[in-house]
Scaffold this active site. Structure first.
Site, PDB file in Angstrom:
ATOM      1  N   GLU A  56     -13.158   3.434   4.038  1.00 34.18           N
ATOM      2  CA  GLU A  56     -13.686   2.116   4.143  1.00 34.18           C
ATOM      3  C   GLU A  56     -15.015   2.064   4.340  1.00 34.18           C
ATOM      4  O   GLU A  56     -15.463   1.984   5.482  1.00 34.18           O
ATOM      5  CB  GLU A  56     -12.735   1.295   5.217  1.00 34.18           C
ATOM      6  N   GLU A 105     -11.591  -7.501   8.348  1.00 35.21           N
ATOM      7  CA  GLU A 105     -11.218  -7.132   7.185  1.00 35.21           C
ATOM      8  C   GLU A 105     -12.079  -7.497   6.160  1.00 35.21           C
ATOM      9  O   GLU A 105     -12.189  -8.830   5.957  1.00 35.21           O
ATOM     10  CB  GLU A 105      -9.703  -7.458   6.493  1.00 35.21           C
ATOM     11  N   HIS A 130     -13.068  -3.159   9.157  1.00 30.72           N
ATOM     12  CA  HIS A 130     -12.434  -2.398   8.007  1.00 30.72           C
ATOM     13  C   HIS A 130     -12.738  -3.240   6.762  1.00 30.72           C
ATOM     14  O   HIS A 130     -13.329  -4.126   6.741  1.00 30.72           O
ATOM     15  CB  HIS A 130     -11.030  -2.592   8.167  1.00 30.72           C
ATOM     16  N   HIS A 168     -10.437   3.859   9.390  1.00 29.57           N
ATOM     17  CA  HIS A 168      -9.732   4.473   7.964  1.00 29.57           C
ATOM     18  C   HIS A 168     -11.081   5.245   7.197  1.00 29.57           C
ATOM     19  O   HIS A 168     -11.989   4.322   6.938  1.00 29.57           O
ATOM     20  CB  HIS A 168      -9.444   3.244   7.112  1.00 29.57           C
TER      21      HIS A 168
HETATM   22 ZN   LIG Z   1      -8.681  -0.228   7.371  1.00 29.39          ZN
END
Ligand SMILES: [Zn+2]
Length: 337
Positions: free
Chosen positions: A65, A218, A155, A62
């Site tokens: 990020e 995350e 991420h 992404h």
């Molecule tokens: Zn992500």
């Protein structure tokens, strides 16, 4: 070495954002590490001695990020200058470079929903060729490796979370590996979410097709490039450095395990989520709570306690508007071989 290739190793992020092709595409660092520029945002590092294992580390799947992208770029510089010892083969991937340049999550489609061939159904998507390229690069990297294969995909979350840093493990049907849980504790992750269905994420692809020990991390909330406090990511950074150096694990942080038991489905535009759309991930609800309704459809908590993860009432009808998980910490640790 020319200055162009120097920048490649000194600031892999800046070099990748420029979109240049290096004047030389491989070489050996002073510490004896062989490096190969594979493609834009993709570099291979091989230690001077026979590698003990293979580690794919990716960030920026992404594009907005930023913190793990900066972290990985610094790791490349430290591998090149010898500050980060390398015992493993390592493939570094900065995923969606065009989205990074634009400061957005993606251009047309979420790259992390296009793996395992799903990109073929979206041939016009800006992200489709990159998904194909990342699959090919990952397979090529892991092909023929007989030692342990790892994939750490980093991420940052969009929303607040009861557990600020957590991991997600893909579901392939293979038994859970204690080595992965030990590493997650070394990285001081607070929680891990176990999927129960296949998906189109990058880690699902490498777990399924290359038999890699793969996880999505995350790592907390996101800020623009240059504004991240990388100290907040120090534990994951240190654990990744220990992993590629084949050093002993250091931390044994407590880790809670959650397993997906249900999902909330958005059936139509009449869908109503009964919790604030910015409710933190892993917020707990007691049995009987009605969390959503949509015409005749109701979602009620059926376990003693369920926690909601990734709630999003704005998805298109027919898609998942949230995942429900329960605590399975004790049972999971007891099941590890
Ligand atoms: Zn992500």
């Amino acid at each position: 070495m020319t200055s162009n290739a120097d920048l490649l190793l000194d600031d892999f992020l800046a070099f990748s954002l420029k979109g240049e092709t290096p004047s030389i595409t491989q070489g050996t660092t002073r510490s004896g590490v062989r490096w190969t520029w594979q493609s834009h945002g993709i570099a291979l590092f091989e230690p001077a001695h026979a590698p003990t294992h293979s580690v794919l580390a990716s960030a920026g799947i992404h594009g907005d990020e930023t913190a793990p992208i900066e972290m990985l770029s610094r790791l490349v510089a430290d591998i090149a200058n010898g500050r980060a010892p390398l015992a493993a083969r390592m493939l570094v991937i900065l995923g969606n470079i065009d989205a990074m340049r634009g400061g957005t999550r993606y251009i047309n489609d979420d790259l992390n929903r296009l793996f395992s061939g799903r990109y073929k159904s979206l041939p016009q998507s800006h992200e489709a060729p990159r998904a194909a390229e990342l699959e090919a690069q990952a397979l090529q990297f892991f092909d023929g490796a007989t030692h342990a294969k790892w994939h750490i995909d980093m991420h940052t979350a969009i929303r607040a979370s009861v557990f600020e840093q957590f991991a997600l493990l893909p579901h392939t049907g293979a038994p859970l590996a204690r080595a992965m849980f030990d590493w997650l504790r070394d990285a001081r992750l607070q929680a891990v979410l176990l999927h129960k269905e296949k998906s189109n994420t990058f880690v699902h692809f490498t777990a399924q097709h290359a038999n890699a020990l793969a996880c999505t991390l995350e790592l907390g909330k996101v800020r623009p490039f240059g504004e991240n406090d990388l100290a907040r990511f120090a534990a994951s950074d240190a654990a990744l450095r220990r992993l590629i150096a084949d050093e002993a694990l250091k931390e044994q942080a407590p880790l809670r395990v959650f397993t997906v038991v249900a999902q909330i489905d958005k059936q139509s535009e009449h869908f109503v989520l009964n919790v604030a759309s910015d409710v933190p991930n892993f917020t707990a609800f007691p049995s009987g709570t009605e969390l959503a309704h949509d015409g005749a459809y109701r979602y009620r908590v059926s376990h003693d306690e369920e926690r909601i993860v990734f709630p999003n009432p704005r998805v298109k009808p027919g898609l998942r508007a949230g995942l429900m998980v329960i605590d399975t910490t004790d049972a999971t640790f007891a099941s590890l071989a």
